[in-house]
Enzyme design. Sequence first.
Site, short mmCIF file in Angstrom:
data_model
loop_
_atom_site.label_atom_id
_atom_site.label_comp_id
_atom_site.label_asym_id
_atom_site.label_seq_id
_atom_site.Cartn_x
_atom_site.Cartn_y
_atom_site.Cartn_z
N ASP A 11 1.43 9.91 -0.97
CA ASP A 11 0.67 9.02 -0.11
C ASP A 11 0.07 9.86 1.01
OD1 ASP A 11 0.14 6.11 0.98
OD2 ASP A 11 0.94 7.24 2.67
N HIS A 158 3.61 2.70 7.39
CA HIS A 158 2.34 3.40 7.22
C HIS A 158 2.46 4.87 7.62
CE1 HIS A 158 -0.31 0.13 5.94
NE2 HIS A 158 0.44 -0.64 6.71
#
Length: 503
Positions: A11, A158
Amino acid sequence: MENKTEIAFFDIETTVPTRPGQGYAMLEFGAILVCPKKLEELRSYSTLVRPSNPKLISSLSVRCNGIMPEAVVSAPSFADIADTVYDILHGRIWAGHNIVRFDCVRIREAFTEIGREAPEPKGTIDTLALLTQKFGRRAGNMKMASLATYFGLGNQTHRSLDDVKMNIEVLKHCATVLFLESSLPDTFPENHWVSPNAITRSRNGKSPALNKDSPSSSSHIKSTPALSPENDRAEEKPSLFSPLTSSTVEKVPYSVASNTAQPDTFDMVALGNEMNAASLQLDVTMEENPILQPPEMPSTVTVPESCSDSLGFLEPGEVSLPSIRALHVPFFRGSQRIKLFYEGAILQLCCPRLRIRFGISKKFSDHAGRPRLSFVVDASPSLCGVLDTCDSIVQKVYADSGCSSDWRCVVSRRQGFVNYPTVRLNIPTAVNGDVAQYATDMYLKEPSGTTQKLIFSKFDATELDTFLKPGTFVDSYLSLDPYDYQQTSGIRLVATKLIIHNE
Protein backbone atom coordinates in the site's frame (compact mmCIF):
# COMPACT_ATOMS: atom_id res chain seq x y z
CA MET A 1 11.61 -13.73 -14.29
CA GLU A 2 12.81 -15.27 -11.04
CA ASN A 3 10.33 -17.67 -9.47
CA LYS A 4 9.24 -15.93 -6.27
CA THR A 5 6.34 -17.63 -4.55
CA GLU A 6 5.43 -15.03 -1.94
CA ILE A 7 2.49 -12.66 -2.37
CA ALA A 8 3.50 -9.01 -1.94
CA PHE A 9 0.68 -7.13 -0.24
CA PHE A 10 1.50 -3.44 -0.43
CA ASP A 11 0.00 0.00 0.00
CA ILE A 12 1.21 3.52 -0.64
CA GLU A 13 0.13 6.84 0.81
CA THR A 14 0.29 9.91 -1.38
CA THR A 15 -0.49 13.58 -1.48
CA VAL A 16 -3.98 14.53 -2.64
CA PRO A 17 -4.04 16.71 -5.78
CA THR A 18 -5.69 20.06 -5.19
CA ARG A 19 -5.86 21.21 -8.80
CA PRO A 20 -6.28 19.53 -12.20
CA GLY A 21 -3.15 17.95 -13.62
CA GLN A 22 -1.17 18.20 -10.39
CA GLY A 23 -0.57 14.49 -9.94
CA TYR A 24 0.35 12.52 -6.83
CA ALA A 25 3.53 12.42 -4.77
CA MET A 26 4.39 9.32 -2.75
CA LEU A 27 4.62 9.87 1.00
CA GLU A 28 4.85 6.31 2.36
CA PHE A 29 5.38 2.78 1.11
CA GLY A 30 4.54 -0.34 3.08
CA ALA A 31 4.61 -4.02 2.12
CA ILE A 32 4.26 -7.46 3.64
CA LEU A 33 5.44 -10.65 1.96
CA VAL A 34 2.92 -13.41 2.68
CA CYS A 35 3.14 -17.16 2.30
CA PRO A 36 0.37 -18.09 -0.17
CA LYS A 37 -0.22 -21.47 1.49
CA LYS A 38 -0.55 -20.29 5.09
CA LEU A 39 -1.22 -16.56 4.63
CA GLU A 40 1.39 -15.86 7.30
CA GLU A 41 3.69 -12.86 7.31
CA LEU A 42 7.24 -13.64 6.17
CA ARG A 43 8.74 -10.18 5.94
CA SER A 44 7.59 -6.59 6.18
CA TYR A 45 8.94 -3.22 5.12
CA SER A 46 7.70 0.32 5.62
CA THR A 47 9.15 3.78 5.20
CA LEU A 48 8.10 7.36 4.80
CA VAL A 49 9.13 8.94 1.50
CA ARG A 50 10.29 12.53 1.00
CA PRO A 51 8.59 14.04 -2.05
CA SER A 52 10.62 16.21 -4.40
CA ASN A 53 8.29 19.10 -3.62
CA PRO A 54 7.16 19.13 0.03
CA LYS A 55 4.68 21.91 -0.78
CA LEU A 56 2.47 19.26 -2.38
CA ILE A 57 1.56 18.10 1.14
CA SER A 58 -1.60 20.16 1.53
CA SER A 59 -3.96 20.31 4.46
CA LEU A 60 -6.23 17.97 2.49
CA SER A 61 -3.42 15.41 2.31
CA VAL A 62 -2.82 15.70 6.04
CA ARG A 63 -6.50 15.13 6.76
CA CYS A 64 -6.43 12.06 4.56
CA ASN A 65 -3.43 10.20 6.02
CA GLY A 66 -2.06 12.32 8.86
CA ILE A 67 1.42 12.62 7.31
CA MET A 68 2.70 16.12 8.11
CA PRO A 69 5.35 17.92 6.01
CA GLU A 70 7.82 17.85 8.90
CA ALA A 71 7.44 14.07 9.18
CA VAL A 72 9.06 13.48 5.79
CA VAL A 73 11.82 16.10 5.94
CA SER A 74 14.44 13.57 6.99
CA ALA A 75 12.84 10.62 5.16
CA PRO A 76 14.58 9.02 2.17
CA SER A 77 13.57 10.01 -1.33
CA PHE A 78 12.02 7.41 -3.59
CA ALA A 79 15.32 7.11 -5.43
CA ASP A 80 16.91 6.07 -2.13
CA ILE A 81 14.43 3.22 -1.59
CA ALA A 82 13.89 2.22 -5.22
CA ASP A 83 16.18 -0.82 -5.02
CA THR A 84 14.34 -2.15 -1.97
CA VAL A 85 10.91 -1.55 -3.49
CA TYR A 86 11.99 -3.23 -6.71
CA ASP A 87 13.32 -6.26 -4.83
CA ILE A 88 10.05 -6.61 -2.88
CA LEU A 89 7.72 -6.27 -5.86
CA HIS A 90 9.43 -7.55 -8.98
CA GLY A 91 8.49 -11.05 -10.03
CA ARG A 92 5.97 -11.57 -7.25
CA ILE A 93 2.20 -11.59 -7.14
CA TRP A 94 1.04 -8.12 -6.16
CA ALA A 95 -1.93 -7.78 -3.83
CA GLY A 96 -3.76 -4.88 -2.25
CA HIS A 97 -7.00 -2.94 -2.12
CA ASN A 98 -7.68 -0.98 -5.33
CA ILE A 99 -4.07 -1.39 -6.41
CA VAL A 100 -4.85 -1.87 -10.11
CA ARG A 101 -6.16 1.64 -10.52
CA PHE A 102 -4.11 3.43 -7.87
CA ASP A 103 -1.08 1.88 -6.18
CA CYS A 104 0.27 0.06 -9.24
CA VAL A 105 -0.01 3.24 -11.28
CA ARG A 106 1.78 5.30 -8.64
CA ILE A 107 4.60 2.73 -8.40
CA ARG A 108 5.20 2.88 -12.14
CA GLU A 109 5.06 6.68 -12.11
CA ALA A 110 7.61 6.83 -9.31
CA PHE A 111 10.10 4.63 -11.16
CA THR A 112 9.57 6.57 -14.37
CA GLU A 113 10.32 9.84 -12.58
CA ILE A 114 13.76 8.60 -11.52
CA GLY A 115 14.51 7.02 -14.90
CA ARG A 116 14.38 3.46 -13.64
CA GLU A 117 12.65 0.40 -15.04
CA ALA A 118 9.59 -0.37 -12.97
CA PRO A 119 9.08 -3.76 -11.31
CA GLU A 120 6.62 -6.13 -12.96
CA PRO A 121 4.27 -8.56 -11.20
CA LYS A 122 3.69 -12.11 -12.29
CA GLY A 123 0.07 -11.66 -11.26
CA THR A 124 -2.18 -9.19 -9.49
CA ILE A 125 -4.86 -9.66 -6.84
CA ASP A 126 -6.93 -6.54 -6.35
CA THR A 127 -8.93 -7.25 -3.21
CA LEU A 128 -11.38 -4.47 -4.03
CA ALA A 129 -12.33 -6.30 -7.22
CA LEU A 130 -12.06 -9.73 -5.61
CA LEU A 131 -14.26 -8.93 -2.63
CA THR A 132 -16.76 -6.99 -4.74
CA GLN A 133 -17.18 -10.09 -6.86
CA LYS A 134 -17.08 -12.76 -4.15
CA PHE A 135 -18.21 -11.09 -0.92
CA GLY A 136 -20.51 -8.32 -2.14
CA ARG A 137 -21.58 -5.17 -0.36
CA ARG A 138 -22.46 -6.76 2.95
CA ALA A 139 -20.56 -4.02 4.76
CA GLY A 140 -22.53 -1.32 2.94
CA ASN A 141 -19.73 -0.45 0.53
CA MET A 142 -16.32 -1.79 -0.44
CA LYS A 143 -14.12 0.69 1.40
CA MET A 144 -11.46 -0.96 3.52
CA ALA A 145 -12.66 1.07 6.49
CA SER A 146 -16.20 -0.26 6.08
CA LEU A 147 -15.05 -3.86 5.69
CA ALA A 148 -12.85 -3.55 8.77
CA THR A 149 -15.73 -2.11 10.80
CA TYR A 150 -17.99 -4.90 9.59
CA PHE A 151 -15.61 -7.49 11.06
CA GLY A 152 -14.80 -5.42 14.15
CA LEU A 153 -11.15 -4.92 13.19
CA GLY A 154 -10.94 -1.32 14.32
CA ASN A 155 -10.44 1.94 12.46
CA GLN A 156 -8.39 2.40 9.33
CA THR A 157 -5.39 4.63 9.95
CA HIS A 158 -4.50 5.29 6.31
CA ARG A 159 -0.88 4.46 7.03
CA SER A 160 0.72 2.02 4.66
CA LEU A 161 1.78 -0.89 6.86
CA ASP A 162 -1.33 -0.69 9.05
CA ASP A 163 -3.55 -0.70 5.98
CA VAL A 164 -1.71 -3.71 4.55
CA LYS A 165 -2.20 -5.64 7.78
CA MET A 166 -5.85 -4.68 7.87
CA ASN A 167 -6.25 -5.74 4.25
CA ILE A 168 -4.87 -9.19 4.99
CA GLU A 169 -7.11 -9.59 8.05
CA VAL A 170 -10.19 -8.49 6.10
CA LEU A 171 -9.33 -10.96 3.33
CA LYS A 172 -8.99 -13.79 5.86
CA HIS A 173 -12.32 -12.96 7.48
CA CYS A 174 -14.11 -12.75 4.13
CA ALA A 175 -12.59 -16.03 2.98
CA THR A 176 -13.69 -17.75 6.19
CA VAL A 177 -17.28 -16.53 5.81
CA LEU A 178 -17.39 -17.63 2.17
CA PHE A 179 -15.89 -21.01 3.05
CA LEU A 180 -18.56 -21.62 5.70
CA GLU A 181 -21.34 -20.56 3.36
CA SER A 182 -20.13 -22.78 0.54
CA SER A 183 -19.74 -25.71 2.92
CA LEU A 184 -23.27 -25.47 4.34
CA PRO A 185 -25.35 -23.60 1.78
CA ASP A 186 -28.66 -24.93 3.14
CA THR A 187 -27.88 -24.10 6.74
CA PHE A 188 -27.47 -20.35 6.43
CA PRO A 189 -30.74 -18.50 5.72
CA GLU A 190 -30.81 -15.99 2.91
CA ASN A 191 -29.37 -12.61 3.92
CA HIS A 192 -28.21 -14.12 7.21
CA TRP A 193 -25.06 -12.10 6.87
CA VAL A 194 -26.69 -8.70 7.43
CA SER A 195 -24.65 -7.44 10.34
CA PRO A 196 -25.21 -4.65 12.85
CA ASN A 197 -21.68 -3.55 11.96
CA ALA A 198 -22.58 -3.04 8.30
CA ILE A 199 -22.14 0.57 7.23
CA THR A 200 -25.23 1.39 5.21
CA ARG A 201 -26.33 4.97 4.77
CA SER A 202 -29.41 6.63 3.45
CA ARG A 203 -29.23 9.25 0.72
CA ASN A 204 -29.10 12.06 3.24
CA GLY A 205 -25.91 10.57 4.60
CA LYS A 206 -27.41 9.51 7.95
CA SER A 207 -26.98 6.05 9.31
CA PRO A 208 -30.17 3.99 9.65
CA ALA A 209 -31.48 2.97 13.03
CA LEU A 210 -30.07 -0.51 12.58
CA ASN A 211 -26.56 0.80 13.09
CA LYS A 212 -27.31 3.14 15.95
CA ASP A 213 -26.35 0.69 18.64
CA SER A 214 -23.56 -1.06 16.82
CA PRO A 215 -20.85 -2.08 19.27
CA SER A 216 -17.45 -0.53 18.86
CA SER A 217 -14.48 -2.82 18.84
CA SER A 218 -10.91 -2.19 19.74
CA SER A 219 -8.42 -2.47 16.93
CA HIS A 220 -6.70 -5.81 16.39
CA ILE A 221 -4.05 -4.03 14.38
CA LYS A 222 -1.24 -1.96 15.79
CA SER A 223 -1.88 1.63 14.75
CA THR A 224 0.36 4.54 13.93
CA PRO A 225 -1.09 7.81 15.26
CA ALA A 226 -2.83 9.61 12.44
CA LEU A 227 -5.82 11.79 11.83
CA SER A 228 -8.96 9.93 10.81
CA PRO A 229 -10.01 11.05 7.33
CA GLU A 230 -13.62 11.87 6.65
CA ASN A 231 -13.59 10.02 3.37
CA ASP A 232 -11.62 7.21 1.88
CA ARG A 233 -8.76 8.27 -0.36
CA ALA A 234 -8.34 7.24 -3.93
CA GLU A 235 -9.79 3.86 -3.02
CA GLU A 236 -13.10 5.18 -4.32
CA LYS A 237 -11.71 5.53 -7.84
CA PRO A 238 -12.77 3.07 -10.50
CA SER A 239 -11.05 -0.26 -10.30
CA LEU A 240 -10.68 -3.07 -12.80
CA PHE A 241 -9.92 -6.71 -12.26
CA SER A 242 -6.50 -8.03 -13.16
CA PRO A 243 -5.87 -11.64 -14.13
CA LEU A 244 -3.75 -13.47 -11.63
CA THR A 245 -1.70 -15.26 -14.23
CA SER A 246 -0.60 -12.30 -16.27
CA SER A 247 0.94 -8.92 -15.55
CA THR A 248 -0.96 -7.25 -18.36
CA VAL A 249 -4.67 -6.57 -18.36
CA GLU A 250 -6.49 -7.71 -21.47
CA LYS A 251 -10.24 -7.44 -21.84
CA VAL A 252 -12.15 -10.21 -23.50
CA PRO A 253 -15.79 -10.60 -24.43
CA TYR A 254 -17.91 -11.56 -21.47
CA SER A 255 -18.83 -15.19 -21.16
CA VAL A 256 -19.74 -17.44 -18.26
CA ALA A 257 -19.38 -21.16 -18.73
CA SER A 258 -21.74 -23.54 -16.98
CA ASN A 259 -19.90 -25.38 -14.25
CA THR A 260 -21.52 -27.18 -11.36
CA ALA A 261 -18.26 -27.80 -9.52
CA GLN A 262 -17.69 -25.33 -6.70
CA PRO A 263 -14.17 -23.87 -6.53
CA ASP A 264 -12.04 -23.98 -3.43
CA THR A 265 -12.73 -20.66 -1.70
CA PHE A 266 -9.11 -20.43 -0.61
CA ASP A 267 -7.63 -21.27 -4.02
CA MET A 268 -6.33 -17.83 -5.04
CA VAL A 269 -5.35 -18.96 -8.53
CA ALA A 270 -8.83 -20.33 -9.18
CA LEU A 271 -10.39 -17.15 -7.83
CA GLY A 272 -8.18 -15.04 -10.05
CA ASN A 273 -9.00 -17.03 -13.15
CA GLU A 274 -12.72 -16.98 -12.35
CA MET A 275 -12.66 -13.22 -11.81
CA ASN A 276 -10.89 -12.74 -15.11
CA ALA A 277 -13.68 -14.54 -16.95
CA ALA A 278 -16.45 -12.82 -15.05
CA SER A 279 -15.23 -9.26 -14.94
CA LEU A 280 -13.18 -8.60 -18.04
CA GLN A 281 -16.37 -8.46 -20.00
CA LEU A 282 -17.55 -6.40 -22.92
CA ASP A 283 -15.98 -3.01 -22.32
CA VAL A 284 -19.14 -0.93 -22.38
CA THR A 285 -17.85 2.47 -21.38
CA MET A 286 -19.20 5.42 -19.52
CA GLU A 287 -17.56 8.80 -19.21
CA GLU A 288 -15.59 8.20 -16.04
CA ASN A 289 -16.88 5.20 -14.13
CA PRO A 290 -16.75 1.75 -15.70
CA ILE A 291 -19.25 -0.65 -14.16
CA LEU A 292 -18.30 -3.62 -12.13
CA GLN A 293 -21.11 -5.33 -10.29
CA PRO A 294 -24.13 -3.64 -8.73
CA PRO A 295 -24.57 -4.29 -5.02
CA GLU A 296 -26.29 -7.48 -3.97
CA MET A 297 -30.01 -6.80 -3.99
CA PRO A 298 -32.87 -8.31 -2.01
CA SER A 299 -34.35 -11.31 -3.73
CA THR A 300 -37.95 -10.39 -2.97
CA VAL A 301 -38.37 -8.84 -6.41
CA THR A 302 -38.24 -11.27 -9.30
CA VAL A 303 -38.43 -11.00 -13.06
CA PRO A 304 -41.80 -12.09 -14.48
CA GLU A 305 -41.73 -15.18 -16.65
CA SER A 306 -42.96 -13.18 -19.63
CA CYS A 307 -39.85 -10.98 -19.67
CA SER A 308 -37.99 -11.29 -22.93
CA ASP A 309 -35.20 -9.52 -24.76
CA SER A 310 -36.95 -9.77 -28.09
CA LEU A 311 -39.51 -6.97 -28.15
CA GLY A 312 -37.04 -4.78 -29.98
CA PHE A 313 -36.43 -1.07 -29.81
CA LEU A 314 -39.06 1.56 -29.05
CA GLU A 315 -39.04 5.22 -29.96
CA PRO A 316 -39.35 7.42 -26.85
CA GLY A 317 -42.78 8.65 -27.97
CA GLU A 318 -44.06 5.07 -27.99
CA VAL A 319 -43.21 4.49 -24.35
CA SER A 320 -45.93 4.86 -21.75
CA LEU A 321 -43.99 6.11 -18.74
CA PRO A 322 -46.11 4.37 -16.05
CA SER A 323 -45.27 1.00 -17.66
CA ILE A 324 -41.52 1.30 -17.06
CA ARG A 325 -40.24 -0.97 -14.29
CA ALA A 326 -36.84 -1.63 -12.74
CA LEU A 327 -36.30 -5.23 -11.62
CA HIS A 328 -33.50 -7.29 -10.10
CA VAL A 329 -32.24 -9.95 -12.49
CA PRO A 330 -29.67 -12.73 -11.95
CA PHE A 331 -26.17 -11.73 -12.90
CA PHE A 332 -23.31 -14.04 -11.87
CA ARG A 333 -22.96 -16.78 -9.25
CA GLY A 334 -26.03 -15.71 -7.31
CA SER A 335 -25.48 -11.97 -7.60
CA GLN A 336 -28.04 -9.62 -9.11
CA ARG A 337 -28.18 -6.43 -11.10
CA ILE A 338 -30.92 -4.00 -12.05
CA LYS A 339 -32.45 -3.91 -15.51
CA LEU A 340 -35.16 -1.68 -16.92
CA PHE A 341 -38.25 -3.37 -18.36
CA TYR A 342 -41.20 -2.20 -20.41
CA GLU A 343 -44.31 -4.35 -20.79
CA GLY A 344 -42.46 -7.59 -20.04
CA ALA A 345 -39.30 -6.97 -22.08
CA ILE A 346 -35.99 -5.23 -21.50
CA LEU A 347 -36.37 -1.56 -22.38
CA GLN A 348 -34.38 -0.53 -25.43
CA LEU A 349 -34.75 2.75 -27.27
CA CYS A 350 -34.54 3.77 -30.91
CA CYS A 351 -33.95 7.50 -31.21
CA PRO A 352 -34.06 8.87 -34.76
CA ARG A 353 -32.08 11.89 -35.86
CA LEU A 354 -30.24 12.81 -32.70
CA ARG A 355 -27.99 15.77 -33.37
CA ILE A 356 -24.40 15.41 -32.22
CA ARG A 357 -23.41 18.24 -29.89
CA PHE A 358 -19.87 17.13 -29.11
CA GLY A 359 -17.92 14.60 -31.17
CA ILE A 360 -15.90 11.61 -30.07
CA SER A 361 -14.34 11.93 -26.62
CA LYS A 362 -10.99 10.21 -26.15
CA LYS A 363 -10.29 11.70 -22.74
CA PHE A 364 -10.18 8.40 -20.87
CA SER A 365 -8.23 5.27 -21.75
CA ASP A 366 -8.27 1.65 -20.67
CA HIS A 367 -5.23 -0.23 -19.35
CA ALA A 368 -4.06 -1.05 -22.87
CA GLY A 369 -4.07 2.62 -23.80
CA ARG A 370 -7.17 2.33 -25.97
CA PRO A 371 -9.48 5.34 -25.66
CA ARG A 372 -12.87 4.88 -24.07
CA LEU A 373 -15.17 6.32 -26.70
CA SER A 374 -18.33 8.36 -26.23
CA PHE A 375 -20.05 11.36 -27.75
CA VAL A 376 -22.76 13.80 -26.70
CA VAL A 377 -26.07 14.40 -28.47
CA ASP A 378 -28.97 16.78 -27.98
CA ALA A 379 -31.88 15.05 -26.28
CA SER A 380 -35.44 15.55 -27.48
CA PRO A 381 -38.22 16.29 -24.95
CA SER A 382 -39.68 12.80 -25.41
CA LEU A 383 -36.29 11.16 -24.82
CA CYS A 384 -35.73 13.33 -21.74
CA GLY A 385 -39.11 12.27 -20.39
CA VAL A 386 -38.29 8.58 -20.70
CA LEU A 387 -34.79 8.95 -19.27
CA ASP A 388 -35.93 11.16 -16.38
CA THR A 389 -38.53 8.53 -15.49
CA CYS A 390 -35.94 5.75 -15.68
CA ASP A 391 -33.64 7.83 -13.48
CA SER A 392 -36.36 8.22 -10.85
CA ILE A 393 -37.33 4.54 -10.87
CA VAL A 394 -33.81 3.11 -10.71
CA GLN A 395 -32.69 5.66 -8.13
CA LYS A 396 -35.54 4.61 -5.86
CA VAL A 397 -34.72 0.91 -6.26
CA TYR A 398 -31.11 1.56 -5.32
CA ALA A 399 -32.17 3.71 -2.36
CA ASP A 400 -34.57 1.03 -1.14
CA SER A 401 -31.70 -1.46 -1.31
CA GLY A 402 -29.60 0.65 1.06
CA CYS A 403 -27.41 2.23 -1.61
CA SER A 404 -25.90 5.55 -0.56
CA SER A 405 -24.09 6.36 -3.78
CA ASP A 406 -24.34 9.79 -5.38
CA TRP A 407 -26.75 9.76 -8.30
CA ARG A 408 -25.58 10.93 -11.71
CA CYS A 409 -28.51 11.94 -13.90
CA VAL A 410 -28.39 10.53 -17.41
CA VAL A 411 -29.69 13.79 -18.90
CA SER A 412 -27.30 16.71 -18.52
CA ARG A 413 -28.90 20.10 -18.06
CA ARG A 414 -26.46 22.94 -17.65
CA GLN A 415 -27.19 26.51 -16.78
CA GLY A 416 -27.61 28.50 -19.97
CA PHE A 417 -28.63 25.38 -21.92
CA VAL A 418 -32.05 24.82 -20.38
CA ASN A 419 -33.71 24.17 -23.72
CA TYR A 420 -30.88 21.97 -24.98
CA PRO A 421 -30.40 19.03 -22.60
CA THR A 422 -27.83 16.47 -23.70
CA VAL A 423 -27.02 12.82 -23.11
CA ARG A 424 -23.79 10.90 -23.55
CA LEU A 425 -23.79 7.81 -25.76
CA ASN A 426 -21.09 5.22 -25.17
CA ILE A 427 -19.47 3.13 -27.88
CA PRO A 428 -18.40 -0.19 -26.34
CA THR A 429 -15.20 -1.97 -27.27
CA ALA A 430 -14.92 -5.73 -27.68
CA VAL A 431 -11.44 -7.18 -27.22
CA ASN A 432 -10.39 -10.65 -28.28
CA GLY A 433 -6.77 -11.28 -27.37
CA ASP A 434 -4.81 -8.36 -28.81
CA VAL A 435 -7.52 -7.42 -31.30
CA ALA A 436 -9.93 -4.61 -30.38
CA GLN A 437 -13.00 -3.68 -32.36
CA TYR A 438 -16.10 -1.57 -31.94
CA ALA A 439 -19.01 -3.49 -30.47
CA THR A 440 -21.44 -0.98 -31.98
CA ASP A 441 -22.78 -1.71 -35.47
CA MET A 442 -22.37 1.48 -37.51
CA TYR A 443 -24.00 2.36 -40.82
CA LEU A 444 -23.74 5.34 -43.18
CA LYS A 445 -26.98 6.60 -44.72
CA GLU A 446 -26.66 8.61 -47.92
CA PRO A 447 -29.12 11.37 -48.95
CA SER A 448 -30.51 8.95 -51.54
CA GLY A 449 -31.60 6.65 -48.73
CA THR A 450 -28.95 4.03 -49.45
CA THR A 451 -27.44 2.58 -46.27
CA GLN A 452 -24.15 0.73 -46.05
CA LYS A 453 -22.42 -0.82 -43.08
CA LEU A 454 -19.15 0.75 -42.03
CA ILE A 455 -16.31 -1.75 -41.76
CA PHE A 456 -13.28 -0.67 -39.76
CA SER A 457 -10.06 -2.55 -40.38
CA LYS A 458 -8.57 -1.42 -37.08
CA PHE A 459 -9.45 0.28 -33.82
CA ASP A 460 -8.78 3.92 -34.67
CA ALA A 461 -10.72 6.53 -32.74
CA THR A 462 -9.59 9.33 -35.03
CA GLU A 463 -11.28 7.54 -37.93
CA LEU A 464 -14.62 7.87 -36.13
CA ASP A 465 -14.11 11.63 -35.89
CA THR A 466 -14.80 11.93 -39.61
CA PHE A 467 -18.22 10.33 -39.17
CA LEU A 468 -19.39 11.49 -35.74
CA LYS A 469 -18.83 15.21 -36.11
CA PRO A 470 -20.78 17.94 -34.29
CA GLY A 471 -23.93 18.77 -36.20
CA THR A 472 -24.26 15.30 -37.71
CA PHE A 473 -27.55 13.45 -37.21
CA VAL A 474 -27.58 9.84 -36.05
CA ASP A 475 -30.30 7.25 -35.57
CA SER A 476 -29.33 5.66 -32.28
CA TYR A 477 -30.34 2.24 -30.94
CA LEU A 478 -29.67 2.28 -27.22
CA SER A 479 -29.55 -0.06 -24.27
CA LEU A 480 -30.00 1.40 -20.80
CA ASP A 481 -27.61 -0.04 -18.22
CA PRO A 482 -28.08 0.96 -14.56
CA TYR A 483 -24.87 0.92 -12.54
CA ASP A 484 -23.71 1.45 -8.98
CA TYR A 485 -19.97 1.65 -8.70
CA GLN A 486 -17.72 3.19 -6.08
CA GLN A 487 -20.29 5.57 -4.60
CA THR A 488 -21.64 6.71 -7.96
CA SER A 489 -24.90 5.46 -9.44
CA GLY A 490 -26.77 6.19 -12.61
CA ILE A 491 -27.80 4.86 -16.00
CA ARG A 492 -25.42 4.71 -18.94
CA LEU A 493 -26.63 4.72 -22.50
CA VAL A 494 -24.85 2.20 -24.69
CA ALA A 495 -25.11 2.52 -28.45
CA THR A 496 -25.66 -0.94 -29.90
CA LYS A 497 -26.32 0.42 -33.40
CA LEU A 498 -25.79 3.81 -35.07
CA ILE A 499 -27.05 4.99 -38.46
CA ILE A 500 -25.06 8.09 -39.39
CA HIS A 501 -26.73 10.51 -41.80
CA ASN A 502 -24.30 11.69 -44.46
CA GLU A 503 -26.08 14.94 -45.30
